[in-house]
Design an enzyme around this catalytic site. Structure first.
Site, PDB file in Angstrom:
ATOM      1  N   ARG A 141     180.065  75.897  38.689  1.00 29.16           N
ATOM      2  CA  ARG A 141     180.142  77.160  39.702  1.00 29.16           C
ATOM      3  C   ARG A 141     181.635  77.334  39.788  1.00 29.16           C
ATOM      4  O   ARG A 141     182.354  77.116  40.718  1.00 29.16           O
ATOM      5  CB  ARG A 141     179.714  76.375  40.877  1.00 29.16           C
ATOM      6  CG  ARG A 141     178.269  76.039  40.833  1.00 29.16           C
ATOM      7  CD  ARG A 141     177.897  75.679  42.418  1.00 29.16           C
ATOM      8  NE  ARG A 141     177.276  76.527  43.180  1.00 29.16           N
ATOM      9  CZ  ARG A 141     176.732  76.280  44.262  1.00 29.16           C
ATOM     10  NH1 ARG A 141     176.599  75.071  44.736  1.00 29.16           N
ATOM     11  NH2 ARG A 141     176.518  77.476  45.026  1.00 29.16           N
TER      12      ARG A 141
ATOM     13  N   LYS B 101     171.274  80.388  56.865  1.00 29.59           N
ATOM     14  CA  LYS B 101     172.345  79.223  56.467  1.00 29.59           C
ATOM     15  C   LYS B 101     173.416  80.080  55.755  1.00 29.59           C
ATOM     16  O   LYS B 101     174.603  79.643  56.171  1.00 29.59           O
ATOM     17  CB  LYS B 101     171.677  78.308  55.841  1.00 29.59           C
ATOM     18  CG  LYS B 101     172.531  77.519  55.115  1.00 29.59           C
ATOM     19  CD  LYS B 101     172.033  76.642  53.957  1.00 29.59           C
ATOM     20  CE  LYS B 101     172.699  75.638  52.921  1.00 29.59           C
ATOM     21  NZ  LYS B 101     173.149  76.755  51.904  1.00 29.59           N
ATOM     22  N   ASN B 102     173.252  80.816  54.870  1.00 27.96           N
ATOM     23  CA  ASN B 102     174.267  81.441  54.048  1.00 27.96           C
ATOM     24  C   ASN B 102     174.877  82.503  54.684  1.00 27.96           C
ATOM     25  O   ASN B 102     175.906  82.568  54.362  1.00 27.96           O
ATOM     26  CB  ASN B 102     173.488  82.064  52.539  1.00 27.96           C
ATOM     27  CG  ASN B 102     173.033  80.956  51.814  1.00 27.96           C
ATOM     28  OD1 ASN B 102     173.454  79.531  51.844  1.00 27.96           O
ATOM     29  ND2 ASN B 102     172.271  81.076  50.597  1.00 27.96           N
TER      30      ASN B 102
ATOM     31  N   ARG C 118     170.872  69.347  55.063  1.00 27.59           N
ATOM     32  CA  ARG C 118     171.968  70.121  54.849  1.00 27.59           C
ATOM     33  C   ARG C 118     171.780  71.778  55.428  1.00 27.59           C
ATOM     34  O   ARG C 118     172.432  72.571  55.950  1.00 27.59           O
ATOM     35  CB  ARG C 118     172.527  70.193  53.486  1.00 27.59           C
ATOM     36  CG  ARG C 118     173.641  69.149  53.355  1.00 27.59           C
ATOM     37  CD  ARG C 118     174.294  69.491  52.009  1.00 27.59           C
ATOM     38  NE  ARG C 118     174.736  70.974  52.044  1.00 27.59           N
ATOM     39  CZ  ARG C 118     174.567  71.639  50.887  1.00 27.59           C
ATOM     40  NH1 ARG C 118     174.127  70.888  49.582  1.00 27.59           N
ATOM     41  NH2 ARG C 118     174.655  72.713  50.987  1.00 27.59           N
TER      42      ARG C 118
ATOM     43  N   ASP D 281     167.452  80.258  44.919  1.00 29.09           N
ATOM     44  CA  ASP D 281     167.271  79.408  45.734  1.00 29.09           C
ATOM     45  C   ASP D 281     165.708  78.984  46.088  1.00 29.09           C
ATOM     46  O   ASP D 281     165.358  78.009  46.834  1.00 29.09           O
ATOM     47  CB  ASP D 281     167.767  79.681  47.299  1.00 29.09           C
ATOM     48  CG  ASP D 281     169.386  79.682  46.986  1.00 29.09           C
ATOM     49  OD1 ASP D 281     169.736  79.193  46.053  1.00 29.09           O
ATOM     50  OD2 ASP D 281     169.969  80.065  48.080  1.00 29.09           O
TER      51      ASP D 281
ATOM     52  N   ILE E  67     185.057  79.752  40.023  1.00 30.45           N
ATOM     53  CA  ILE E  67     185.501  80.771  41.263  1.00 30.45           C
ATOM     54  C   ILE E  67     186.588  81.852  40.854  1.00 30.45           C
ATOM     55  O   ILE E  67     187.381  82.496  41.504  1.00 30.45           O
ATOM     56  CB  ILE E  67     185.967  80.124  42.555  1.00 30.45           C
ATOM     57  CG1 ILE E  67     187.400  79.078  42.151  1.00 30.45           C
ATOM     58  CG2 ILE E  67     185.207  79.217  43.147  1.00 30.45           C
ATOM     59  CD1 ILE E  67     188.121  78.791  43.408  1.00 30.45           C
TER      60      ILE E  67
ATOM     61  N   CYS F  83     176.311  71.602  46.246  1.00 31.65           N
ATOM     62  CA  CYS F  83     175.206  71.460  45.637  1.00 31.65           C
ATOM     63  C   CYS F  83     175.627  71.414  43.962  1.00 31.65           C
ATOM     64  O   CYS F  83     176.179  72.012  43.564  1.00 31.65           O
ATOM     65  CB  CYS F  83     173.938  72.366  45.624  1.00 31.65           C
ATOM     66  SG  CYS F  83     172.965  72.112  47.078  1.00 31.65           S
TER      67      CYS F  83
END
Ligand code: UD1
Length: 419
Positions: free
Chosen positions: A123, A22-23, A398, A306, A125, A118
């Site tokens: 978070r 996914k990532n 997701r 994760d 940037i 999420c």
């Protein structure tokens, strides 16, 4: 509203095939923007985040064909003329911020709404912005939109103040077509950094050192389309490994790169689980009477944040006190309250969860508070006595391809119900 209903107590047995990462795909799809050409991406996980990103690319003007039968995507980004993604497009997905790096790389200009994703703590940037500015872009955040514009991008040395996967990838995306050489120091080393760099190189970029903490990028004038296959999802693999161990099952986890899973398999061995590593698969043989362990999440090659939530469920079965310290995202213990309602004895103290085991769990209604918390809730349901209903499974979908089907294939009694 959708939910999973799980009857606990079945041991996982059999084989499970791991999907593409996914990532990695969430960085590779935006990266196709750089080529102004056609790309075919294979081993694509069919997860909700990918469907959302495909829609985003279409809204930007790309021609996209999602070949679901073959888990592949054909993307032609030649018709895109600008990179503007509104809040309506960008909000659903944190990885929408990769459109900033890719858009800046191709058009020297991008306007993308500040990302969603999420809810696992603040978070920021700032490191992404620092990188864009160092390459010569003006960056302004106005009305929730990240606006970047540069006359030209020129390579330079960028030292990341914190190790960030997203910032490392975003700076790589914007630097591959910058003038001269860019050096990213204190770069993240996660497998999907390497996968994204390999994809960029397959398009004609010159990126070296991905997977170490110094990445060197020699800018090129133009990139071209390519065919590329995404690496297996280490987090999905880790989730099934933990689930197999928690149910004392016997599962062959196939299509994995065992090297990427070393921090997880090492911990499971310490707990007393039997692990057999093959070239591209791992057999997990669960055992009773697990020993307590301490875990601290760290950037790769450390233990991944994760998998912090899924493995904490397993630790409720270990005798004694295990301490799990979360050093990446401060808001990643919200699932603990759900586990406590099932009978777990866990105390959160700042960045650590103190888990006292072994405690049996009993089935009840629980809420997935984010993607990996959802995976933890499912594992809790697998080992709980009786029936567990997991709500908010949109989070789970997701990021996990066909999770219900894969678990059923391993002997789990799980149903997806729409209310
Ligand atoms: C990515 C992964 C996510 C994983 C995380 C850590 C994707 C799509 N998501 O998220 O699954 O949990 O890596 O392995 O690949 N930080 C800053 N400033 C920044 C950027 C980050 O301070 O500009 C901090 C964050 O708050 C966090 C830490 O750095 O504490 C790591 O975050 P980062 O590696 O950027 O995570 P993501 O890329 O968002």
């Amino acid at each position: 509203m959708n939910k999973y209903i799980i009857q606990g107590g079945n041991k996982l047995n059999g084989e499970v095939n791991i999907s593409g990462f996914k990532n990695a795909i969430l960085a590779i799809i935006p990266a196709t923007l750089l080529a102004k050409d056609k790309c075919r991406i294979e081993n694509v996980p069919l997860i909700k985040d990918v469907y959302i990103l495909v829609e985003m690319m279409k809204e930007l003007g790309a021609e996209v064909y999602l070949d679901e039968k073959n888990n592949a995507i054909d993307i032609d980004t030649s018709m895109i003329v600008e990179c503007t993604a509104s809040y309506d497009i960008a909000k659903a997905l944190r990885a929408s911020y990769y459109l900033v790096g890719a858009g800046l790389g191709r058009f020297k200009e991008a306007h993308v709404a500040y990302p969603g994703g999420c809810d696992i703590g603040s978070r920021p940037i700032d490191q992404h912005i620092k990188g864009f500015e160092a390459l010569g872009s003006n960056v302004e955040i106005e009305h929730g939109i990240i606006n970047c514009k540069a006359d030209e991008l020129v390579g330079t040395k960028i030292y990341m103040d914190v190790i960030s996967v997203g910032a490392t990838i975003n700076v790589m995306l914007s630097a591959v077509m910058a003038k001269d050489k860019t050096i990213i120091e204190n770069a993240a080393k996660e497998p999907h950094i390497v996968d994204t760099a390999n994809f960029l190189n397959a398009m004609g970029a010159d990126v070296r050192g991905a997977g170490t903490d110094v990445i060197r990028i020699n800018g090129v004038d133009k990139l071209h389309g390519c065919t590329y296959s995404v690496i297996p999802d280490q987090i999905e693999a880790g989730t099934y490994i933990v689930a197999a161990a928690a149910t004392e099952g016997n599962v062959l986890v196939k299509n994995v790169i065992p090297k990427h899973l070393e921090s997880i398999t090492a911990k499971l061995k310490e707990l007393g689980v039997e692990i057999i590593e093959n070239d591209d698969s791992i057999r997990v043989i669960g055992k009773p009477n697990l020993k307590k362990v301490n875990i601290k999440t760290l950037p790769y090659p450390g233990f991944p944040t994760d998998l912090q939530q899924p493995i904490s469920v397993l630790l409720t079965k270990a005798e004694g006190i295990s301490v799990v310290t979360e050093s990446i995202f401060e808001g990643r213990f919200k699932y603990v309250d759900e586990l406590k309602r099932m009978g777990a004895n866990i105390k959160v103290d700042g960045r650590s969860a103190i888990i006292r085991g072994a405690t049996p769990l009993s089935g009840t209604k629980i809420m997935a508070t984010d993607l990996r918390a959802g995976a933890a809730c499912i594992i809790a349901g697998l080992i709980a006595d009786g029936e567990t209903e997991v709500y908010n499974i949109e989070h789970v979908e997701r990021g996990y391809e066909r999770i219900e089907e894969k678990l059923k294939g391993l002997g789990v009694d799980i149903k997806r119900v729409t209310e």
